[in-house]
Motif scaffolding. Structure first.
Motif, PDB file in Angstrom:
ATOM      1  N   MET A   1      -0.851  -9.062  12.548  1.00 32.16           N
ATOM      2  CA  MET A   1      -1.784  -7.998  12.853  1.00 32.16           C
ATOM      3  C   MET A   1      -1.529  -7.553  14.289  1.00 32.16           C
ATOM      4  O   MET A   1      -1.409  -8.358  15.182  1.00 32.16           O
ATOM      5  CB  MET A   1      -3.208  -8.540  12.696  1.00 32.16           C
ATOM      6  CG  MET A   1      -4.256  -7.593  13.125  1.00 32.16           C
ATOM      7  SD  MET A   1      -5.948  -8.251  13.080  1.00 32.16           S
ATOM      8  CE  MET A   1      -5.921  -9.413  11.778  1.00 32.16           C
ATOM      9  N   SER A   2      -1.456  -6.262  14.495  1.00 33.30           N
ATOM     10  CA  SER A   2      -1.244  -5.769  15.845  1.00 33.30           C
ATOM     11  C   SER A   2      -2.561  -5.813  16.610  1.00 33.30           C
ATOM     12  O   SER A   2      -3.638  -5.787  16.020  1.00 33.30           O
ATOM     13  CB  SER A   2      -0.683  -4.348  15.799  1.00 33.30           C
ATOM     14  OG  SER A   2      -1.628  -3.463  15.260  1.00 33.30           O
ATOM     15  N   PRO A   3      -2.505  -5.878  17.953  1.00 32.00           N
ATOM     16  CA  PRO A   3      -3.734  -6.005  18.746  1.00 32.00           C
ATOM     17  C   PRO A   3      -4.740  -4.898  18.496  1.00 32.00           C
ATOM     18  O   PRO A   3      -5.928  -5.133  18.538  1.00 32.00           O
ATOM     19  CB  PRO A   3      -3.225  -5.976  20.187  1.00 32.00           C
ATOM     20  CG  PRO A   3      -1.801  -6.394  20.108  1.00 32.00           C
ATOM     21  CD  PRO A   3      -1.318  -5.940  18.766  1.00 32.00           C
ATOM     22  N   ASP A   4      -4.284  -3.678  18.225  1.00 27.22           N
ATOM     23  CA  ASP A   4      -5.253  -2.593  18.048  1.00 27.22           C
ATOM     24  C   ASP A   4      -5.971  -2.665  16.712  1.00 27.22           C
ATOM     25  O   ASP A   4      -6.850  -1.886  16.440  1.00 27.22           O
ATOM     26  CB  ASP A   4      -4.600  -1.220  18.246  1.00 27.22           C
ATOM     27  CG  ASP A   4      -3.526  -0.922  17.236  1.00 27.22           C
ATOM     28  OD1 ASP A   4      -3.843  -0.872  16.049  1.00 27.22           O
ATOM     29  OD2 ASP A   4      -2.362  -0.752  17.634  1.00 27.22           O
ATOM     30  N   GLU A   5      -5.602  -3.605  15.826  1.00 26.11           N
ATOM     31  CA  GLU A   5      -6.287  -3.741  14.538  1.00 26.11           C
ATOM     32  C   GLU A   5      -7.344  -4.837  14.553  1.00 26.11           C
ATOM     33  O   GLU A   5      -8.017  -5.047  13.567  1.00 26.11           O
ATOM     34  CB  GLU A   5      -5.262  -4.039  13.439  1.00 26.11           C
ATOM     35  CG  GLU A   5      -4.356  -2.865  13.165  1.00 26.11           C
ATOM     36  CD  GLU A   5      -3.336  -3.162  12.100  1.00 26.11           C
ATOM     37  OE1 GLU A   5      -2.998  -2.229  11.371  1.00 26.11           O
ATOM     38  OE2 GLU A   5      -2.881  -4.313  11.996  1.00 26.11           O
ATOM     39  N   THR A   6      -7.480  -5.545  15.617  1.00 32.22           N
ATOM     40  CA  THR A   6      -8.500  -6.585  15.681  1.00 32.22           C
ATOM     41  C   THR A   6      -9.847  -5.969  15.991  1.00 32.22           C
ATOM     42  O   THR A   6      -9.936  -4.873  16.528  1.00 32.22           O
ATOM     43  CB  THR A   6      -8.138  -7.652  16.738  1.00 32.22           C
ATOM     44  OG1 THR A   6      -8.040  -7.011  18.002  1.00 32.22           O
ATOM     45  CG2 THR A   6      -6.851  -8.361  16.391  1.00 32.22           C
ATOM     46  N   SER A   7     -10.889  -6.684  15.691  1.00 35.34           N
ATOM     47  CA  SER A   7     -12.241  -6.157  15.844  1.00 35.34           C
ATOM     48  C   SER A   7     -12.566  -5.890  17.304  1.00 35.34           C
ATOM     49  O   SER A   7     -12.442  -6.764  18.147  1.00 35.34           O
ATOM     50  CB  SER A   7     -13.241  -7.148  15.263  1.00 35.34           C
ATOM     51  OG  SER A   7     -14.542  -6.648  15.414  1.00 35.34           O
ATOM     52  N   GLY A   8     -12.978  -4.659  17.584  1.00 39.33           N
ATOM     53  CA  GLY A   8     -13.450  -4.307  18.903  1.00 39.33           C
ATOM     54  C   GLY A   8     -12.385  -4.250  19.980  1.00 39.33           C
ATOM     55  O   GLY A   8     -12.707  -4.309  21.154  1.00 39.33           O
ATOM     56  N   THR A   9     -11.145  -4.107  19.624  1.00 38.19           N
ATOM     57  CA  THR A   9     -10.076  -4.082  20.606  1.00 38.19           C
ATOM     58  C   THR A   9      -9.925  -2.692  21.187  1.00 38.19           C
ATOM     59  O   THR A   9      -9.872  -1.702  20.459  1.00 38.19           O
ATOM     60  CB  THR A   9      -8.739  -4.513  19.970  1.00 38.19           C
ATOM     61  OG1 THR A   9      -8.899  -5.837  19.490  1.00 38.19           O
ATOM     62  CG2 THR A   9      -7.609  -4.467  20.971  1.00 38.19           C
ATOM     63  N   GLY A  14      -8.059   3.923  25.742  1.00 37.94           N
ATOM     64  CA  GLY A  14      -9.503   3.795  25.917  1.00 37.94           C
ATOM     65  C   GLY A  14     -10.268   3.844  24.615  1.00 37.94           C
ATOM     66  O   GLY A  14     -11.482   3.650  24.594  1.00 37.94           O
ATOM     67  N   ALA A  15      -9.586   4.101  23.513  1.00 38.32           N
ATOM     68  CA  ALA A  15     -10.247   4.104  22.205  1.00 38.32           C
ATOM     69  C   ALA A  15     -10.511   2.665  21.770  1.00 38.32           C
ATOM     70  O   ALA A  15      -9.794   1.748  22.153  1.00 38.32           O
ATOM     71  CB  ALA A  15      -9.369   4.807  21.173  1.00 38.32           C
ATOM     72  N   VAL A  16     -11.556   2.481  20.978  1.00 38.19           N
ATOM     73  CA  VAL A  16     -11.886   1.167  20.447  1.00 38.19           C
ATOM     74  C   VAL A  16     -11.684   1.196  18.941  1.00 38.19           C
ATOM     75  O   VAL A  16     -12.133   2.110  18.259  1.00 38.19           O
ATOM     76  CB  VAL A  16     -13.344   0.769  20.793  1.00 38.19           C
ATOM     77  CG1 VAL A  16     -13.713  -0.544  20.127  1.00 38.19           C
ATOM     78  CG2 VAL A  16     -13.529   0.696  22.298  1.00 38.19           C
ATOM     79  N   GLY A  86     -15.120  12.688  13.289  1.00 33.74           N
ATOM     80  CA  GLY A  86     -16.083  13.517  13.991  1.00 33.74           C
ATOM     81  C   GLY A  86     -15.728  13.523  15.471  1.00 33.74           C
ATOM     82  O   GLY A  86     -14.658  13.062  15.875  1.00 33.74           O
ATOM     83  N   THR A  87     -16.632  14.011  16.305  1.00 29.50           N
ATOM     84  CA  THR A  87     -16.397  14.025  17.737  1.00 29.50           C
ATOM     85  C   THR A  87     -16.603  12.625  18.293  1.00 29.50           C
ATOM     86  O   THR A  87     -17.705  12.084  18.231  1.00 29.50           O
ATOM     87  CB  THR A  87     -17.355  15.014  18.434  1.00 29.50           C
ATOM     88  OG1 THR A  87     -17.154  16.302  17.864  1.00 29.50           O
ATOM     89  CG2 THR A  87     -17.098  15.074  19.924  1.00 29.50           C
ATOM     90  N   GLY A  88     -15.548  12.028  18.779  1.00 28.98           N
ATOM     91  CA  GLY A  88     -15.633  10.705  19.399  1.00 28.98           C
ATOM     92  C   GLY A  88     -15.655   9.530  18.439  1.00 28.98           C
ATOM     93  O   GLY A  88     -15.794   8.389  18.870  1.00 28.98           O
ATOM     94  N   ALA A  89     -15.524   9.784  17.141  1.00 27.46           N
ATOM     95  CA  ALA A  89     -15.567   8.679  16.182  1.00 27.46           C
ATOM     96  C   ALA A  89     -14.845   9.058  14.891  1.00 27.46           C
ATOM     97  O   ALA A  89     -14.736  10.240  14.556  1.00 27.46           O
ATOM     98  CB  ALA A  89     -17.009   8.296  15.867  1.00 27.46           C
ATOM     99  N   ALA A  90     -14.373   8.037  14.185  1.00 25.79           N
ATOM    100  CA  ALA A  90     -13.725   8.233  12.889  1.00 25.79           C
ATOM    101  C   ALA A  90     -13.769   6.910  12.139  1.00 25.79           C
ATOM    102  O   ALA A  90     -13.990   5.856  12.737  1.00 25.79           O
ATOM    103  CB  ALA A  90     -12.273   8.690  13.065  1.00 25.79           C
ATOM    104  N   ARG A 137     -13.072   1.383  11.992  1.00 27.31           N
ATOM    105  CA  ARG A 137     -13.859   2.408  12.678  1.00 27.31           C
ATOM    106  C   ARG A 137     -13.215   2.614  14.041  1.00 27.31           C
ATOM    107  O   ARG A 137     -12.844   1.648  14.710  1.00 27.31           O
ATOM    108  CB  ARG A 137     -15.303   1.950  12.844  1.00 27.31           C
ATOM    109  CG  ARG A 137     -16.182   2.959  13.552  1.00 27.31           C
ATOM    110  CD  ARG A 137     -17.631   2.476  13.659  1.00 27.31           C
ATOM    111  NE  ARG A 137     -18.221   2.311  12.339  1.00 27.31           N
ATOM    112  CZ  ARG A 137     -18.667   1.146  11.849  1.00 27.31           C
ATOM    113  NH1 ARG A 137     -18.592   0.046  12.560  1.00 27.31           N
ATOM    114  NH2 ARG A 137     -19.202   1.089  10.641  1.00 27.31           N
ATOM    115  N   PHE A 138     -13.071   3.859  14.439  1.00 24.84           N
ATOM    116  CA  PHE A 138     -12.455   4.206  15.711  1.00 24.84           C
ATOM    117  C   PHE A 138     -13.474   4.953  16.557  1.00 24.84           C
ATOM    118  O   PHE A 138     -14.162   5.843  16.044  1.00 24.84           O
ATOM    119  CB  PHE A 138     -11.246   5.129  15.493  1.00 24.84           C
ATOM    120  CG  PHE A 138     -10.260   4.590  14.495  1.00 24.84           C
ATOM    121  CD1 PHE A 138      -9.169   3.856  14.910  1.00 24.84           C
ATOM    122  CD2 PHE A 138     -10.424   4.832  13.131  1.00 24.84           C
ATOM    123  CE1 PHE A 138      -8.251   3.360  13.989  1.00 24.84           C
ATOM    124  CE2 PHE A 138      -9.518   4.348  12.203  1.00 24.84           C
ATOM    125  CZ  PHE A 138      -8.428   3.610  12.629  1.00 24.84           C
TER     126      PHE A 138
END
Length: 150
Positions: A1-9, A14-16, A86-90, A137-138
């Motif tokens: 799993m890449s780091p950006d796929e872990t929970s809350g990374t 700057g995206a979570v 949406g704006t700021g989230a997906a 969730r992004f």
């Protein structure tokens, strides 16, 4: 799993990125009714828009005669994907599994949306038997969307 796929990374931008729980994935799937179905027939992968209904960890799809019914008869691997931005989230949810034709007299519960894409075409309902359900969730700075026109 890449780091950006872990929970809350947090990613470098700057995206979570947050992994959705199984229940969160079903909570996202159930009120929606439109997605894309990917399936393999012989040596080709097909991706098509499709109406569906999800309830109680069951998914039913409405389809006319053709490749999707053949994929069900062959018990081909399939994936259903739904997304929202949406704006700021997906978010994005993918259900992997196999299609199953319903037995004669078996009624789908839940039933897919009443109005099919094509009128006057006989439709059959098939069940997507889920083997794996995953979602993410992004979130990101909504100001960045406004400055880029996204």
């Amino acid at each position: 799993m890449s780091p950006d796929e872990t929970s809350g990374t947090e990613t470098g931008s700057g995206a979570v990125v947050e992994r959705l729980s199984l229940e969160d994935c079903w909570d996202v799937l159930e009120p929606e009714s439109f997605g894309r179905l990917a399936y393999r027939l012989v040596d080709e992968v097909h991706v098509v828009p499709i109406d569906y209904a999800a309830d109680g960890h069951r998914i039913h799809l409405r389809t006319g005669a053709g490749n999707k019914l053949l994929a069900a008869a062959l018990e081909s691997d399939v994936a259903l994907e739904i997304d929202w931005r949406g704006t700021g989230a997906a978010w994005s949810v993918v259900v992997r599994g196999r299609l199953r034709r319903l037995e004669p007299g078996e009624s789908p519960s839940p039933a897919p949306p009443v109005r099919p894409w094509l009128e006057g075409v006989d439709h059959e309902v098939v069940e997507l038997v889920a083997v794996d359900v995953a979602g993410r969730r992004f979130t990101w700075d909504a100001e960045a969307d406004r400055s880029t026109g996204a």
